[in-house]
Design an enzyme around this catalytic site. Structure first.
Site, short mmCIF file in Angstrom:
data_model
loop_
_atom_site.label_atom_id
_atom_site.label_comp_id
_atom_site.label_asym_id
_atom_site.label_seq_id
_atom_site.Cartn_x
_atom_site.Cartn_y
_atom_site.Cartn_z
N HIS A 20 17.49 -9.85 0.00
CA HIS A 20 16.46 -10.60 0.72
C HIS A 20 15.41 -9.65 1.29
CE1 HIS A 20 15.32 -13.40 4.23
NE2 HIS A 20 14.64 -13.74 3.15
N ASP A 28 -0.40 -4.93 -14.31
CA ASP A 28 -1.13 -4.75 -15.57
C ASP A 28 -0.96 -3.31 -16.02
OD1 ASP A 28 -3.05 -3.14 -14.16
OD2 ASP A 28 -4.31 -4.89 -13.78
N HIS A 96 -7.61 -4.49 -2.94
CA HIS A 96 -6.91 -3.81 -4.03
C HIS A 96 -6.40 -2.44 -3.59
CE1 HIS A 96 -5.66 -3.08 -8.10
NE2 HIS A 96 -6.45 -2.03 -8.24
N TYR A 118 -7.05 -6.81 -12.17
CA TYR A 118 -6.32 -7.28 -10.99
C TYR A 118 -5.15 -8.21 -11.33
CZ TYR A 118 -10.50 -5.32 -8.98
OH TYR A 118 -11.53 -4.47 -8.65
N ALA A 119 -4.57 -8.08 -12.50
CA ALA A 119 -3.41 -8.88 -12.89
C ALA A 119 -2.15 -8.17 -12.39
CB ALA A 119 -3.38 -9.07 -14.40
N ASN A 120 -1.97 -8.24 -11.07
CA ASN A 120 -0.85 -7.58 -10.40
C ASN A 120 -0.35 -8.47 -9.28
OD1 ASN A 120 -1.35 -4.83 -11.67
ND2 ASN A 120 -3.28 -5.11 -10.59
#
Length: 129
Positions: A20, A28, A96, A118-120
Site C-alpha cells: 500500500h 514513454d 514535468h 508526456y506519456a508517463n
C-alpha cells in the site's frame, strides 16, 4: 505456468513485492531513468509497446488508488491525457520537472516504446480490502 495476469516474470516479481502506497512509473521511451530505480524496459522499437497498452495491463493487475501525471500532458498530448483521466483514479498534476524528480522515489519504472510527449504516469498502489 501462469495463465492470467502479467506473464513477464520480472514484472510479476516486482508487483508481488508492492504494498500500500508504493509507487511505480509507466514511462514513454524518453523519460530519464534514475540510477537507483529498477527499470523493466519493454520497448522493442519506436512506438512499441504503446503506453496505453501497458497502462491497461498494469491497471488490470494492480489495485491503484491514485496517479500523478505531468500537467503538460493536458495541452501537449490530449489523447494520452484523456486516457489517463478516464482510467486512473484520483489524478494529481505536477510540472514535468517535478514529475521527473518524483520518479527517484518510486519502486519501479516500466519503460514502453511510446514516442508521444508526456506519456508517463506514477501509479500509487492501493489495497484489496
Amino acid at each position: 505456468m501462469k495463465k492470467h495476469g502479467i506473464l513477464n516474470r520480472e514484472l510479476a516479481g516486482h508487483f508481488a513485492k508492492l504494498g500500500h502506497t508504493d509507487q511505480i512509473v509507466i514511462a514513454d521511451c524518453g523519460l530519464p531513468i534514475p540510477n537507483n530505480v529498477p527499470c523493466i524496459d519493454l520497448a522493442y522499437r519506436l512506438g512499441e509497446p504503446p503506453f496505453t497498452t501497458i497502462l491497461d495491463v498494469v491497471l488490470e493487475d494492480l489495485v491503484v488508488e491514485a496517479a500523478i501525471v505531468a500537467e503538460e500532458v493536458k495541452t501537449n498530448n490530449e489523447q494520452v491525457g484523456n486516457e489517463l483521466s478516464m482510467k486512473c483514479p484520483n489524478i494529481s498534476y505536477v510540472s514535468h520537472e517535478e514529475f521527473k524528480a518524483l520518479t527517484k522515489n518510486t519502486r519501479l519504472i516500466i519503460r514502453t516504446g511510446e514516442t508521444t510527449p508526456y506519456a508517463n504516469v506514477i501509479l500509487q498502489c492501493g489495497v484489496i480490502f
